[in-house]
Write an enzyme that holds these catalytic residues in place. Sequence first.
Site, PDB file in Angstrom:
ATOM      1  N   TYR A  62      34.600 -55.980 -99.205  1.00 28.34           N
ATOM      2  CA  TYR A  62      34.594 -57.360 -99.026  1.00 28.34           C
ATOM      3  C   TYR A  62      36.270 -57.157 -98.857  1.00 28.34           C
ATOM      4  CZ  TYR A  62      31.958 -56.311-103.346  1.00 28.34           C
ATOM      5  OH  TYR A  62      30.330 -56.664-104.238  1.00 28.34           O
ATOM      6  N   HIS A 130      23.764 -50.302-100.605  1.00 29.06           N
ATOM      7  CA  HIS A 130      24.626 -51.469-100.497  1.00 29.06           C
ATOM      8  C   HIS A 130      23.898 -52.739-100.642  1.00 29.06           C
ATOM      9  CE1 HIS A 130      27.968 -54.800-100.918  1.00 29.06           C
ATOM     10  NE2 HIS A 130      27.463 -55.227-102.001  1.00 29.06           N
ATOM     11  N   LEU A 211      27.101 -65.509-113.903  1.00 22.71           N
ATOM     12  CA  LEU A 211      27.670 -66.535-114.298  1.00 22.71           C
ATOM     13  C   LEU A 211      27.126 -67.659-113.023  1.00 22.71           C
ATOM     14  CD1 LEU A 211      31.353 -65.781-115.488  1.00 22.71           C
ATOM     15  CD2 LEU A 211      29.362 -65.881-116.648  1.00 22.71           C
ATOM     16  N   GLY A 212      26.145 -66.889-112.311  1.00 27.46           N
ATOM     17  CA  GLY A 212      25.884 -68.307-110.706  1.00 27.46           C
ATOM     18  C   GLY A 212      26.879 -68.643-109.918  1.00 27.46           C
ATOM     19  N   ARG A 213      27.452 -67.574-109.394  1.00 30.76           N
ATOM     20  CA  ARG A 213      28.413 -67.279-108.892  1.00 30.76           C
ATOM     21  C   ARG A 213      29.491 -68.339-109.296  1.00 30.76           C
ATOM     22  NH1 ARG A 213      27.052 -64.126-105.020  1.00 30.76           N
ATOM     23  NH2 ARG A 213      25.187 -63.131-104.580  1.00 30.76           N
ATOM     24  N   PHE A 215      29.054 -71.325-110.395  1.00 35.55           N
ATOM     25  CA  PHE A 215      28.484 -72.437-110.925  1.00 35.55           C
ATOM     26  C   PHE A 215      28.122 -72.694-112.689  1.00 35.55           C
ATOM     27  CE2 PHE A 215      24.574 -74.802-111.667  1.00 35.55           C
ATOM     28  CZ  PHE A 215      24.703 -76.520-110.369  1.00 35.55           C
TER      29      PHE A 215
END
Length: 344
Positions: A62, A130, A211-213, A215
């Site tokens: 990240y 990962h 949260l749907g990235r 969306f």
Amino acid sequence: MVQETTALEIINLGQGLQVPNQGFGSMSLSGPYGSADDAQSLRTANHAIDAGVTFVDTANIYGEGHNEKLLAQVLKTRRDEVTLATKAGIVRPKNPGDPRANGEPAFIKKCLDESLQRLGVDEVDLYYYHRVDSRVPIEETVGAYADLVQAGKIRFIGLSEVTSNELRRAHAVHPIAAIQMEYSILSRDIERWLLPTASELGVGLVPYASLGRGFFTGAVDSVEQLEAKDFRRNFPRFTDENIGTNLTLRSRIYEVAAREGITPAQLSLAWVYEQAREFNVAVSPIPGTRFAAHVDENVAAASLRLSAQSLEELNTLADQVAGERQQDIYFVSKGREELQMAQA
């Protein structure tokens, strides 16, 4: 909708790992969804811990290490309050066709030492593999993780984007505490095989992108809204050919949320909790945000129960979604799961 309590519950995620039933995904603090301000990010991370969201999730990739260095500033004074998770295994390919995962034991151990240095800690509570490297038997990789447990550098082992077969094989080498998987109203492929296996083995679920990235929350209506470096530009469900269909599905999510008297984000997380109860899997979703107000909004979802009518309506939507959840389904679990089951 029924609200039972406002406090997060401490649960046994798996193998005795105690975490709140909602965590904080820190990836968005390092720019994948648009520009981030470090000062604001630190305020949000501290606010999350203050709100009881003490299960903090990061990874070595990240921000190419930026995320771990940022969190080190929080951990410097709050390490004892935090259950800390990080990851290793994804690599940035230098050339087209180069491997995108590395499960070599020496690589995993090297990555952990580097993460510990960036984070400024001596031990990680939960260390994930990962992405699975198809070139290395998962037993060998998890064996390296077991060595790290023995060395006192990690407490628990997790896996991300695995199949049910890979989970069983890994668990036979060393108990796995948690699996981190994309799971949302429109991304439900893990229900067919993986969730039953996790329930059987006592492995907890840490859903990401619930949260749907962004969306589902209305943060994105078209790819043109996104910054040039926003990695959602590469996701099939945001492309021009697919987003129209998916906006129609989102409108139905909005309608259900309005009827329940909650926000779409809260509805999305409440749905995850309902499904976890259905599959008898301990769950701690990790919604990410750069904003303290969104932390509070998300925490409230842990105390919600949805009506049977709402669940029935939401459970029809995934079959209608346009586009795969990620651009390379064989790099995530879905393609491998289907292949492995076909070969069984």
